[in-house]
Design an enzyme around this catalytic site. Structure first.
Site, PDB file in Angstrom:
ATOM      1  N   GLU A  72      -6.191  -0.115  -7.351  1.00 47.33           N
ATOM      2  CA  GLU A  72      -4.734   0.160  -7.834  1.00 47.33           C
ATOM      3  C   GLU A  72      -3.654  -0.424  -8.624  1.00 47.33           C
ATOM      4  OE1 GLU A  72      -3.764   4.578  -5.311  1.00 47.33           O
ATOM      5  OE2 GLU A  72      -3.120   3.102  -4.332  1.00 47.33           O
ATOM      6  N   SER A 117       1.155  -1.084  -0.398  1.00 47.81           N
ATOM      7  CA  SER A 117      -0.344   0.380  -0.001  1.00 47.81           C
ATOM      8  C   SER A 117       0.911   1.513   0.299  1.00 47.81           C
ATOM      9  CB  SER A 117      -0.204   0.365   0.940  1.00 47.81           C
ATOM     10  OG  SER A 117       0.006  -0.494   2.200  1.00 47.81           O
TER      11      SER A 117
END
Length: 702
Positions: A445, A412
């Site tokens: 993402e 992340s």
């Protein structure tokens, strides 16, 4: 006749077919051609009835989105006028529905006398999803042809119904088991033979006798939470209420009035912005969309924890076999058990059958050995967020995975390029950042490294579609797009506590704004320890600010990790949350240490400091090319962080209030907050340039 509509006469029956692939969108030319064909049928004395159908795999997908916001969208014949004209037909008009009839396509169908459909057809009015109500008679004709309850549910949800349900409701007159066009023509002959009446909705009253007292009030209450902040659902209800109370002509006038009010609203602009933004997000600069993707038939997940298990479920749900790798048998079995339990819970709620549970579990297997991943096409690492852990994992993957396998990390925040350097094949390495819970959250993402191959990016986009995720391709930096934008938003929330605001006020301001959860409640949910460990990994970048999230660090030191320990910024008793005076005492203690003067802080200041700095960071991200366009930032924050969809995302919100408003406020806080303002309130160059040129972020697509 032009190719957008085909006209053929079969004796007494004229057949008009929409022919505007791929979805028979009702652009101006198609509407004009349809009107011309309709007039031809009316003027031909040999034609006694008309069948309207399609040359393609579906009947009609509604309005042409390319005409949105242009004058041609309303050029004659407008869709409402065309529907009114079809309804006034002096000859029976039968519509043959295959595939889907949605939006304007269904409104066309509602304007006909009779409807024949295939069994697999879907019918819907999805306009609410772009901030509008049906504007060509859908809110007035549907309740007359079906029933009020079904109509208000369809129109406010935007979801389609099956042909079977439409037939049961009286919306579809006949379901064709074989040969739709032949069935529709036969139906037309039967109408003529039986001298069946022309059916205009003007002569049909809405049946309201079976509605319970207070039906509309109760319905409003039932959807209030889900539709909070949205304008269109309420206007949809008002339009259906009008259908119950007014004759068709007056009801259509009311529908038009409500439609125009929606059309001019910020909510509609926001939702339409997101509609186009999702489509644009799949267009990656410098990547040819015709690039052939790699084949992905088998997937491996490294790590059987909460995130790894959730990621695995996405692929299982799509029918893709998964191999789950863990270092210890106990952790592996625990992870597999959690996956099974999740499916069994879904079965208990009626979402899956017992057979479905077993079928899905049959697609997953476990292993403790990297050599068992040799035949996988895609490997996703979901291990602990540590670069040393990533090094160990990717070194093993490089050794055991076959040539051409895609090696992905669910990191992340960490540097994908550095992770790629641990392998001999950086072209095959990409970031696939899922959001927790991974089997629920829509956002993915896709982190494109400096050496990531184009076909790997295209494959990731294809995989996202297969597992029903909303993908955004982003560049490499700390936190990518989502977590990097989170940093200043969360930083200001922490700092505001030190300056005198209490957590409940901060969270309340931002949830009132529309956020799904306040930032401090979010940290309590995610784990204050997680936030602390992220800060530990980047102390050099924040060391110049001694106040930086210091209250979070102190809560961590006290063992107050949030909901998991029962205390964080709040006190938790089960799911109940209570304010904690000790947090305010701790904030006062820290403020005294740092010489911060506590004061009363307005709601406006809280909103501006958190949201405007979020926008400012988004502008920097676009300026640096980490995001290809400002709307990509919006997609990330809508789908991953609970930003209100009815505001369109942070960058669209900035466009709505004016970028100059954001810039002026940032400059104000830069001056008013002293040395702290000097440290953090630096306006983005893109923001300044946007204001200087009198532009909006939506006009700037790098």
């Amino acid at each position: 006749m032009t190719q957008k509509v085909e006209y053929t006469a079969y004796g007494q029956i004229a057949v008009i077919k929409l022919n505007n692939p791929p979805v028979n969108a009702l652009d101006h030319e198609t509407r004009l051609n349809l009107q011309q064909a309709y007039h031809q049928a009316l003027q031909d004395d040999a034609v006694k009835a008309i069948v309207l159908g399609s040359t393609g795999k579906l009947f009609c997908g509604g309005a042409d989105i390319r005409e949105f916001g242009t004058k041609i969208a309303w050029a004659a014949p407008s869709l409402p006028d065309l529907c009114n004209e079809l309804e006034a037909s002096s000859k029976p008009l039968i519509v043959a529905i295959n595939g889907t009839a949605v939006g304007g396509g269904l409104e066309i169908a509602l304007s006909c006398d009779y409807r024949v459909s295939t069994r697999d057809a879907k019918l819907g009015l999805p306009e609410v999803n772009i901030g509008l109500i049906p504007g060509a008679g859908g809110t007035q004709r549907l309740p007359r042809l079906a029933n009020v309850k079904l109509s208000v549910e369809m129109i406010t949800s935007g979801g389609p119904i099956t042909a079977t349900k439409a037939h049961e409701a009286g919306l579809v007159d006949q379901i064709a088991e074989d040969g739709l066009l032949e069935a529709a023509i036969n139906f037309a002959h039967q109408v003529l033979k039986q001298e069946a009446p022309l059916r205009t909705c003007a002569e049909i009253d809405v049946e309201t006798t079976g509605l319970p007292q207070g039906f509309f009030s109760e319905f409003r209450a039932s959807i209030a939470r889900k539709t909070r902040g949205f304008l269109a659902p309420e206007y949809c209800i008002q339009a259906v209420e009008a259908a119950c109370e007014l004759p068709l002509e007056k009801g259509l006038e009311k529908e038009r009035e409500l439609f125009n009010q929606c059309l001019e609203s910020s909510e509609a602009r926001a939702q339409q912005h997101l509609f186009f933004a999702e489509r644009n997000a799949t267009k990656v600069p410098d990547v040819d969309p015709a690039t052939s993707p790699r084949t992905v038939n088998k997937v491996a997940i490294i790590g059987a924890g909460t995130m790894g298990g959730g990621i695995a479920m996405n692929f299982i749900n799509a029918g893709i076999p998964v191999r789950l790798l863990e270092l210890k048998e106990e952790a592996l079995q625990k992870g597999l058990a959690v996956i099974r339990k999740n499916y069994e819970i879904s079965a208990q709620k009626g979402r899956l059958s017992a057979e479905d549970v077993e079928q899905r579990m049959s697609l997953i297997s476990g292993t403790l050995d990297y050599s068992d991943l040799a035949d996988t096409d895609l490997v996703i690492e979901a291990a602990f967020e540590s670069m040393e852990v990533k090094r160990a994992v990717f070194t093993q993957l490089d050794t055991y995975c076959k040539s051409g396998a895609i090696l992905a990390s669910n990191t992340s925040t960490l540097d994908i390029d550095q992770i790629a350097s641990f392998t001999s094949r950086p072209r095959d390495v990409i970031g696939l950042h899922f959001f927790s819970p991974a089997n629920v959250m829509r956002l993915l993402e896709i982190v494109r490294g400096a050496k990531t191959a184009d076909d790997v990016v295209v494959t990731a986009l294809n995989i996202a579609k297969k597992i029903r995720k909303t993908p955004v391709v982003v560049g490499v930096c700390f936190g990518f797009v989502g977590n990097r934008m989170l940093e200043p938003y969360a930083r200001e929330a922490h700092r505001l506590v030190l300056e005198g605001a209490n957590p409940a006020q901060i969270d309340g301001v931002l949830t009132d704004f529309g956020m799904a959860m306040g930032p401090l409640s979010m940290y309590d949910l995610a784990g204050i320890d997680i936030g602390y460990l992220v800060r530990e990994s980047r102390r050099d970048a924040i060391s110049h600010d001694p106040s930086y999230a210091l209250i979070g660090d102190r809560l961590y030191a006290l063992g107050r990790y949030g909901q998991k320990t029962g205390r964080g910024f709040y006190i938790y008793e089960g799911r109940e949350k209570h304010e904690d005076p000790e947090v305010l005492e701790l904030a006062k203690e820290i403020a005294d240490e740092l010489g911060i003067q506590q004061r009363e802080i307005s709601d406006q200041e809280i909103l501006e400091r958190c949201i405007y700095m979020l926008i400012n960071e988004g502008a920097d991200i676009v300026e640096e090319g980490i995001a290809s366009r400002s709307s990509d930032c919006d997609i990330v924050w809508i789908n991953g962080y609970g930003f209100p969809a009815w505001r369109g995302g942070p960058m669209q919100y900035a466009d709505e209030i004016g970028p100059e408003t954001v810039l002026k406020a940032i400059q104000h806080y830069r001056q008013s907050l002293g040395s702290y303002g000097d440290m953090w309130f630096q306006p983005s160059e893109l923001l300044k340039n946007t204001v200087e040129k009198g532009q909006n972020f939506s006009l700037i697509n790098k």
